[in-house]
Design an enzyme around this catalytic site. Sequence first.
Site, PDB file in Angstrom:
ATOM      1  N   ASP A 190     117.640  45.880  38.148  1.00  0.00           N
ATOM      2  CA  ASP A 190     116.301  45.657  37.610  1.00  0.00           C
ATOM      3  C   ASP A 190     115.473  45.059  38.754  1.00  0.00           C
ATOM      4  OD1 ASP A 190     114.017  44.649  36.504  1.00  0.00           O
ATOM      5  OD2 ASP A 190     115.006  43.442  34.965  1.00  0.00           O
TER       6      ASP A 190
ATOM      7  N   LYS B  52     103.244  45.205  38.395  1.00  0.00           N
ATOM      8  CA  LYS B  52     103.663  44.051  39.211  1.00  0.00           C
ATOM      9  C   LYS B  52     103.604  44.399  40.696  1.00  0.00           C
ATOM     10  CE  LYS B  52     107.030  42.727  35.682  1.00  0.00           C
ATOM     11  NZ  LYS B  52     106.510  41.628  34.881  1.00  0.00           N
TER      12      LYS B  52
ATOM     13  N   CYS C 241     110.638  35.777  28.640  1.00  0.00           N
ATOM     14  CA  CYS C 241     111.537  36.864  28.204  1.00  0.00           C
ATOM     15  C   CYS C 241     112.939  36.675  28.759  1.00  0.00           C
ATOM     16  CB  CYS C 241     110.992  38.233  28.612  1.00  0.00           C
ATOM     17  SG  CYS C 241     109.425  38.641  27.890  1.00  0.00           S
TER      18      CYS C 241
ATOM     19  N   HIS D  44     116.315  39.340  32.200  1.00  0.00           N
ATOM     20  CA  HIS D  44     115.120  39.513  31.357  1.00  0.00           C
ATOM     21  C   HIS D  44     115.557  40.261  30.098  1.00  0.00           C
ATOM     22  CE1 HIS D  44     111.187  41.241  30.223  1.00  0.00           C
ATOM     23  NE2 HIS D  44     110.624  40.347  31.010  1.00  0.00           N
TER      24      HIS D  44
ATOM     25  N   GLN E  12     111.105  42.309  39.751  1.00  0.00           N
ATOM     26  CA  GLN E  12     110.583  41.146  40.496  1.00  0.00           C
ATOM     27  C   GLN E  12     110.795  41.248  42.000  1.00  0.00           C
ATOM     28  OE1 GLN E  12     108.579  38.988  39.427  1.00  0.00           O
ATOM     29  NE2 GLN E  12     108.757  39.432  37.257  1.00  0.00           N
TER      30      GLN E  12
HETATM   31  N1  PMP Z   1     112.665  42.745  34.340  1.00  0.00           N
HETATM   32  C1  PMP Z   1     112.127  41.658  34.908  1.00  0.00           C
HETATM   33  C2  PMP Z   1     112.976  40.842  35.827  1.00  0.00           C
HETATM   34  C3  PMP Z   1     110.812  41.315  34.645  1.00  0.00           C
HETATM   35  O1  PMP Z   1     110.288  40.225  35.211  1.00  0.00           O
HETATM   36  C4  PMP Z   1     110.043  42.125  33.774  1.00  0.00           C
HETATM   37  C5  PMP Z   1     108.603  41.767  33.452  1.00  0.00           C
HETATM   38  N2  PMP Z   1     108.366  40.436  33.189  1.00  0.00           N
HETATM   39  C6  PMP Z   1     110.642  43.240  33.233  1.00  0.00           C
HETATM   40  C7  PMP Z   1     111.957  43.533  33.525  1.00  0.00           C
HETATM   41  C8  PMP Z   1     109.911  44.147  32.287  1.00  0.00           C
HETATM   42  O2  PMP Z   1     108.805  44.721  32.892  1.00  0.00           O
HETATM   43  P1  PMP Z   1     107.708  45.472  32.007  1.00  0.00           P
HETATM   44  O3  PMP Z   1     107.257  44.491  30.978  1.00  0.00           O
HETATM   45  O4  PMP Z   1     106.651  45.820  32.990  1.00  0.00           O
HETATM   46  O5  PMP Z   1     108.372  46.665  31.429  1.00  0.00           O
END
Ligand code: PMP
Length: 425
Positions: free
Chosen positions: A203, A229, A369, A126, A206
């Site tokens: 990270d 999430k 993203c 991401h 997910q």
């Molecule tokens: N890492 C991953 C794998 C994600 O899916 C996301 C959110 N889509 C993020 C980081 C970032 O999370 P946030 O926008 O809540 O900071």
Amino acid sequence: MPPDTPATTRFDALAVKRQFPGLADERLHYLDNAATAQMPEAVFDAMRRFETDARANVHGGSHRCARRAMDAYAEARSRVARFLNAASSNEVVFTYGATAAINLAAYSFGQSLQPGDIVLLSVLEHHSNLVPWQKLAERRGVVLRFLPMTEDGRIDLDRVEEEAAMGCRLIALTHCSNVTGAVTDVARVVRAARANGARVLIDGAQLAPHTPLDMRALGVDFYAFSGHKTFGPTGIGVLWGRRELLDSMPPFLTGGQMIQKVTLEGATFRDPPFRFEAGTPPIAQAIGLGAALDWMLTLDWKAIREYELRLTRRLLAGLAQLSGVRVIGPTDTASRRGVVSFHVEGCTPDEVCRALDMRGLALRGGYHCAQPLFAAAGVDGAARASLAPYNTEADIDVLLDALGRLVGRNDAARMAAGHAFPAQG
Ligand code: PMP
């Protein structure tokens, strides 16, 4: 119940769903959980209790509301530590989300890296686990290297041992891809890192929504995830870090509350986690996150895992029947979670999601993203269905039916225009 009855029959998704005010409308099929999940009543209650009975700042203050607020905030941190099976709640830093957590690590841990040191990432990351490292590379001359993606949308770990031995100081990977749903073999990554004195940041944005975690067993150094999430509110997230590492790191943001002593010339800082929490934190949100994770701990995650895989299998099998639909990621259920992205030939992801929305289906489309992942896959974005324990077979069936109609319309339009559509799995 006969002994071979699968646990799935014991998991009652509708009973879970009834706890979510945001899902009261039966026409809504909410399949955008990887972006933001819904919140159960227990979380609304906890946040409302704080705002009505204990609303005050958590820094100092000897009046009763301040004391209640401080207790509730400390309790929220303990709840996060319990969910993570962390050695201590002092290893839990509240941030505003996974993005902020990774930025904190990239900045503060990054201060210990030297020009030429390697940070190993993957092309599946991401942007939140990519751009902060790019900025670090610009600031400190750190070199970024990337693990490739396999044909079926996984981080290719084939060369992780070799890469880790090349002067790598940190391996920073996603636990579960937000596009393909593939789960990373963290144990292998940790072994490769340890053998070469490198640190590991995961990270977990997910994976955390799919299971309580165990930091002591996982063996990593940092773990980041987001509250919204994991069935909690927006504006809150966590960086878990090993105590000795957090102790050695300088602050990221500076200001009030994170200091020990300030003079006009300089300042000394508090111990972690407070050193990393400058200013007034998102108090109600931290309390909401604590309640969300406690709520998660009441569920039977073994049964949910089987249930989720059953729904995922149903979805993948249905998508395989549709012409012009390509799944981006594993088409089986080994080492994956219920995050399924697909491209529909002849439609932009946004057009797909708009058409599905007409049927009450909430899906997200685009690059999620993860632009380098799509560049590697050679696909121009995808729609994504992502599951939570409150999803049902009906959600999947409505989705497949709606997609069938969309694909059918596309096929008919193509036939009318005089060219046939190649069928794809
Ligand atoms: N890492 C991953 C794998 C994600 O899916 C996301 C959110 N889509 C993020 C980081 C970032 O999370 P946030 O926008 O809540 O900071």
